[in-house]
Scaffold this active site. Structure first.
Site, PDB file in Angstrom:
ATOM      1  N   GLU A  48      19.256  27.247  45.599  1.00  0.00           N
ATOM      2  CA  GLU A  48      19.908  28.543  45.431  1.00  0.00           C
ATOM      3  C   GLU A  48      20.332  29.017  46.816  1.00  0.00           C
ATOM      4  O   GLU A  48      19.493  29.295  47.674  1.00  0.00           O
ATOM      5  CB  GLU A  48      18.941  29.537  44.787  1.00  0.00           C
ATOM      6  CG  GLU A  48      18.402  29.106  43.425  1.00  0.00           C
ATOM      7  CD  GLU A  48      19.364  29.400  42.289  1.00  0.00           C
ATOM      8  OE1 GLU A  48      20.399  30.057  42.538  1.00  0.00           O
ATOM      9  OE2 GLU A  48      19.075  28.993  41.148  1.00  0.00           O
ATOM     10  N   HIS A  95      27.250  26.143  37.295  1.00  0.00           N
ATOM     11  CA  HIS A  95      27.541  27.492  36.820  1.00  0.00           C
ATOM     12  C   HIS A  95      28.808  27.922  37.547  1.00  0.00           C
ATOM     13  O   HIS A  95      28.817  28.085  38.774  1.00  0.00           O
ATOM     14  CB  HIS A  95      26.389  28.449  37.116  1.00  0.00           C
ATOM     15  CG  HIS A  95      25.170  28.170  36.288  1.00  0.00           C
ATOM     16  ND1 HIS A  95      23.885  28.389  36.738  1.00  0.00           N
ATOM     17  CD2 HIS A  95      25.049  27.664  35.025  1.00  0.00           C
ATOM     18  CE1 HIS A  95      23.025  28.053  35.792  1.00  0.00           C
ATOM     19  NE2 HIS A  95      23.711  27.619  34.739  1.00  0.00           N
ATOM     20  N   HIS A 147      23.257  25.990  43.535  1.00  0.00           N
ATOM     21  CA  HIS A 147      23.465  27.178  42.719  1.00  0.00           C
ATOM     22  C   HIS A 147      23.582  28.414  43.601  1.00  0.00           C
ATOM     23  O   HIS A 147      23.562  28.330  44.823  1.00  0.00           O
ATOM     24  CB  HIS A 147      22.299  27.352  41.737  1.00  0.00           C
ATOM     25  CG  HIS A 147      22.290  26.370  40.611  1.00  0.00           C
ATOM     26  ND1 HIS A 147      22.521  26.731  39.306  1.00  0.00           N
ATOM     27  CD2 HIS A 147      22.094  25.029  40.597  1.00  0.00           C
ATOM     28  CE1 HIS A 147      22.459  25.657  38.529  1.00  0.00           C
ATOM     29  NE2 HIS A 147      22.196  24.608  39.293  1.00  0.00           N
TER      30      HIS A 147
END
Length: 441
Positions: free
Chosen positions: A282, A84, A191
């Site tokens: 994350e 992303h 991420h």
């Protein structure tokens, strides 16, 4: 309770780094990787696995004593970040990890043993177009999340549970080809937007989902261990505090589906079709924090990044050989009680790698047309010695060939495909379907 640190003092002290704590755009990223390779050609290899939609290189730096090619008995590990494009911390953490590894080889014993025993692949950015489209730091969602075609790359892989129409993007196809061409054993993708280690499955149906909404893989115990390894070695992830200061992630980990379900995710694809255990890390509540915070993020993640790589040495490894001592590809090698819906098979060198926690296991090697060999093995804690337990299987016959029965890229959990992750089923409906499945299976 947080795990005791297992890294030597050298890993806990700041290294003298040549890389600045700033954001590196595509040209700077490429220049840094080329410079690292030029300075350390004996332990690095640099290549691109493809190009983005806009034509940017998808760079991978490989580190190891034999960086240019696979070596029998040396497991393959990978980190991928920035799939992303607006989630930027992981991208910079991997650049600093590269700098740390090459700087500390032959100086720090843990780093040296890692490079001796492991082939480490690092892709700092899977979505360079999305990163370039995200022009300023911003904690929230931006269009840079997607690739140049507006596609979410973490919803773009073949899904084991559900058929859905997506056009496989160039970045996704490059990673799929990469997975097929290597024997990856362990992986993580980095991420941002939360602080938690998430693990397979991200999708599911009644074949895998419990009444609590948890989608369980056959290797759930290993995945929990992998996620806890990262969170417990991170400065604060292990506390389990979500970004709104509510404690919702015990030990700083979560099953992907239990958190929120998604289809076409990369970690499920790795596990089902790539024979590679992958978790999603994350790393930051803010997706694109100011560059002034990057050094603090590095301090928080450095020990965890190293300790996680060591877990590639869990379990057992070895070769399957025939009566002439020749390696045999496509032989199924799995632990009894944790067979995979897409069976794990030996590679072209006759090698297999199975990540298993310490314990006693019955390992079954099955060659189509030639029968099976069972071995009961006591598996030690491989990461302590930077090596999984080695066990070869030798069939008495001289093999001609074992049919390649690789799994197709289509849904494999099809019993109740219609209620897979398109919508999370209610507990009442799940209970009914589970009863029916038990009666009629």
């Amino acid at each position: 309770m947080r795990a005791a640190g297992s890294l030597c003092l050298g890993l806990l002290l700041p290294a003298v780094l040549g890389l600045e704590f700033s954001y590196h755009h595509s040209s700077e990223l490429g220049a840094f990787l080329r410079d690292v390779h030029q300075q350390h050609p004996d332990i690095t290899a640099l290549h691109s696995i493809g190009r983005s939609v806009a034509g940017r290189e998808l760079w991978v730096l490989v580190l190891g004593r034999f960086p240019t090619q696979h070596t029998i008995g040396i497991p393959e590990f990978k980190y991928i970040a920035n799939m992303h494009g607006d989630e930027t911390v992981g991208r910079e953490m991997l650049l600093h990890l590269i700098d740390f590894l090459v700087t500390n080889d032959k100086r720090d014993p843990v780093v040296t043993r890692l490079i001796d025993s492991t082939r480490i692949h690092i892709m700092p950015s899977m979505n360079p177009d999305g990163f370039e489209a995200t022009t300023v730091p911003d904690c929230s969602f931006s269009e840079g999340r997607f690739n140049e075609n507006g596609e979410d790359l973490n919803r773009n892989f073949p899904d084991a549970f559900h058929s859905y129409n997506v056009t496989i993007q160039p970045e996704t196809q490059a990673v799929i080809n990469w997975i097929k061409n290597e024997t990856f054993v362990l992986s993580a993708n980095l991420h941002g937007g939360a602080l938690v280690a998430s693990y397979t499955f991200d999708n599911g149906n009644p074949a895998t989902i419990s009444l609590e909404g948890y989608s369980r893989s056959p290797d759930d115990d290993v995945f929990i261990h992998l996620a806890k390894t990262y969170s417990s070695n991170h400065a604060s992830m292990y506390k389990g505090v979500y970004c709104d200061n509510k404690s919702v992630f015990p030990h700083g980990i979560t099953n992907g589906y239990a958190w929120y379900q998604l289809q076409g995710g990369m970690q499920d694809y790795n596990y089902v079709w790539g024979q590679c255990f992958e978790i999603t890390l994350e790393l930051s509540c803010c997706k694109y924090p100011p560059a002034s915070e990057l050094q603090a993020f590095w301090n928080d993640n450095k020990a965890a990044l190293i300790e996680y790589i060591k877990q590639v040495h869990l379990g057992i490894k070895g070769q399957v050989l025939d009566g002439n001592g020749q390696p045999v590809p496509n032989v199924i090698v799995e632990a009894k009680g944790r067979e995979h819906i897409c069976p794990y098979r030996t590679n072209r060198h006759g090698e297999y790698y199975l990540l298993l926690l310490p314990g006693i296991y019955v390992i079954n090697a099955t060659a189509s047309g030639y029968g099976s060999i069972l071995k009961t093995l006591h598996v030690p804690n491989g990461p302590e010695n930077f090596s999984a337990l080695k066990c070869d299987f030798v069939f008495p016959e001289v093999f001609t060939t074992v049919r390649d029965a690789s799994c197709p890229t289509k849904p494999l959990y099809q019993q109740f495909e219609s209620i897979s992750a398109a919508g999370k089923p209610t507990l009442r409906f799940l209970a009914l379907v589970t009863v029916l499945y038990t009666v009629f299976k």
